[in-house]
Design a protein around this motif. Sequence first.
Motif, PDB file in Angstrom:
ATOM      1  N   ASP A  37      53.999  46.511  36.640  1.00  0.00           N
ATOM      2  CA  ASP A  37      53.313  45.476  36.914  1.00  0.00           C
ATOM      3  C   ASP A  37      51.988  45.530  36.141  1.00  0.00           C
ATOM      4  N   ILE A  38      51.401  46.651  37.011  1.00  0.00           N
ATOM      5  CA  ILE A  38      50.054  46.999  36.569  1.00  0.00           C
ATOM      6  C   ILE A  38      49.924  47.324  34.810  1.00  0.00           C
ATOM      7  N   PHE A  39      50.846  48.040  34.451  1.00  0.00           N
ATOM      8  CA  PHE A  39      50.815  48.453  32.915  1.00  0.00           C
ATOM      9  C   PHE A  39      51.047  47.011  32.094  1.00  0.00           C
ATOM     10  N   GLU A  40      51.942  46.103  32.574  1.00  0.00           N
ATOM     11  CA  GLU A  40      52.257  45.120  31.735  1.00  0.00           C
ATOM     12  C   GLU A  40      51.167  44.089  31.576  1.00  0.00           C
ATOM     13  N   ALA A  41      50.529  43.821  32.671  1.00  0.00           N
ATOM     14  CA  ALA A  41      49.456  43.064  32.684  1.00  0.00           C
ATOM     15  C   ALA A  41      48.146  43.648  32.173  1.00  0.00           C
ATOM     16  N   CYS A  42      47.871  44.841  32.165  1.00  0.00           N
ATOM     17  CA  CYS A  42      46.716  45.526  31.500  1.00  0.00           C
ATOM     18  C   CYS A  42      47.130  45.368  29.921  1.00  0.00           C
ATOM     19  N   LEU A  43      48.131  45.715  29.486  1.00  0.00           N
ATOM     20  CA  LEU A  43      48.350  45.462  28.066  1.00  0.00           C
ATOM     21  C   LEU A  43      48.333  44.089  27.552  1.00  0.00           C
ATOM     22  N   ALA A  44      48.791  43.340  28.302  1.00  0.00           N
ATOM     23  CA  ALA A  44      48.882  41.775  27.934  1.00  0.00           C
ATOM     24  C   ALA A  44      47.169  41.275  27.629  1.00  0.00           C
ATOM     25  N   GLY A  45      46.623  41.704  28.659  1.00  0.00           N
ATOM     26  CA  GLY A  45      45.089  41.247  28.518  1.00  0.00           C
ATOM     27  C   GLY A  45      44.406  42.102  27.489  1.00  0.00           C
ATOM     28  N   LEU A  46      44.767  43.379  27.346  1.00  0.00           N
ATOM     29  CA  LEU A  46      44.104  44.169  25.950  1.00  0.00           C
ATOM     30  C   LEU A  46      44.494  43.384  24.810  1.00  0.00           C
ATOM     31  N   LEU A  47      46.038  43.117  24.412  1.00  0.00           N
ATOM     32  CA  LEU A  47      46.300  42.483  23.554  1.00  0.00           C
ATOM     33  C   LEU A  47      45.647  41.173  23.164  1.00  0.00           C
ATOM     34  N   ARG A  48      45.293  40.488  24.183  1.00  0.00           N
ATOM     35  CA  ARG A  48      44.583  39.104  24.198  1.00  0.00           C
ATOM     36  C   ARG A  48      43.261  39.213  23.542  1.00  0.00           C
TER      37      ARG A  48
END
Length: 135
Positions: A64-75
């Motif tokens: 969950d942390i990986f997915e949320a971080c990567l989604a935020g970084l891509l934004r």
Amino acid sequence: MANAGRPEPFAAGDADTDVDGEVVVDGEVGFDCDRVSAIVQDAIEFSIGGCTFQECKLRKWSTDIFEACLAGLLRLRRPYKYAVTCCIVPRAAGVALHADSACYWDTAVDGSCTVRWENASLYCIVSVFGMATTS
């Protein structure tokens, strides 16, 4: 297949370089540790904010942390490749944890940040490494 709700990856033509050769996007230069730290903090709070340590949930929490971080970084739509690490350990008397990293890169544009988060039952340490895809 489309990116099902995910932001489009950064296009190489979206970046410029300034006179010093630093990566510039929308007037911003280099790796923005403050913005990345905020993304990581939000990801941790969302994923494990009110939880108590449970070993059986470690894989889900880190995913969950990986997915949320990567989604935020891509934004952020920045010209970077990212690597994210996560360590979650129980908070207990006598437990020690030491984490280090070393990188060989262009310090003018590449960067990293580490966020240490804790609650009453656990410690969480997340590191993000950003490597510019343009120079």
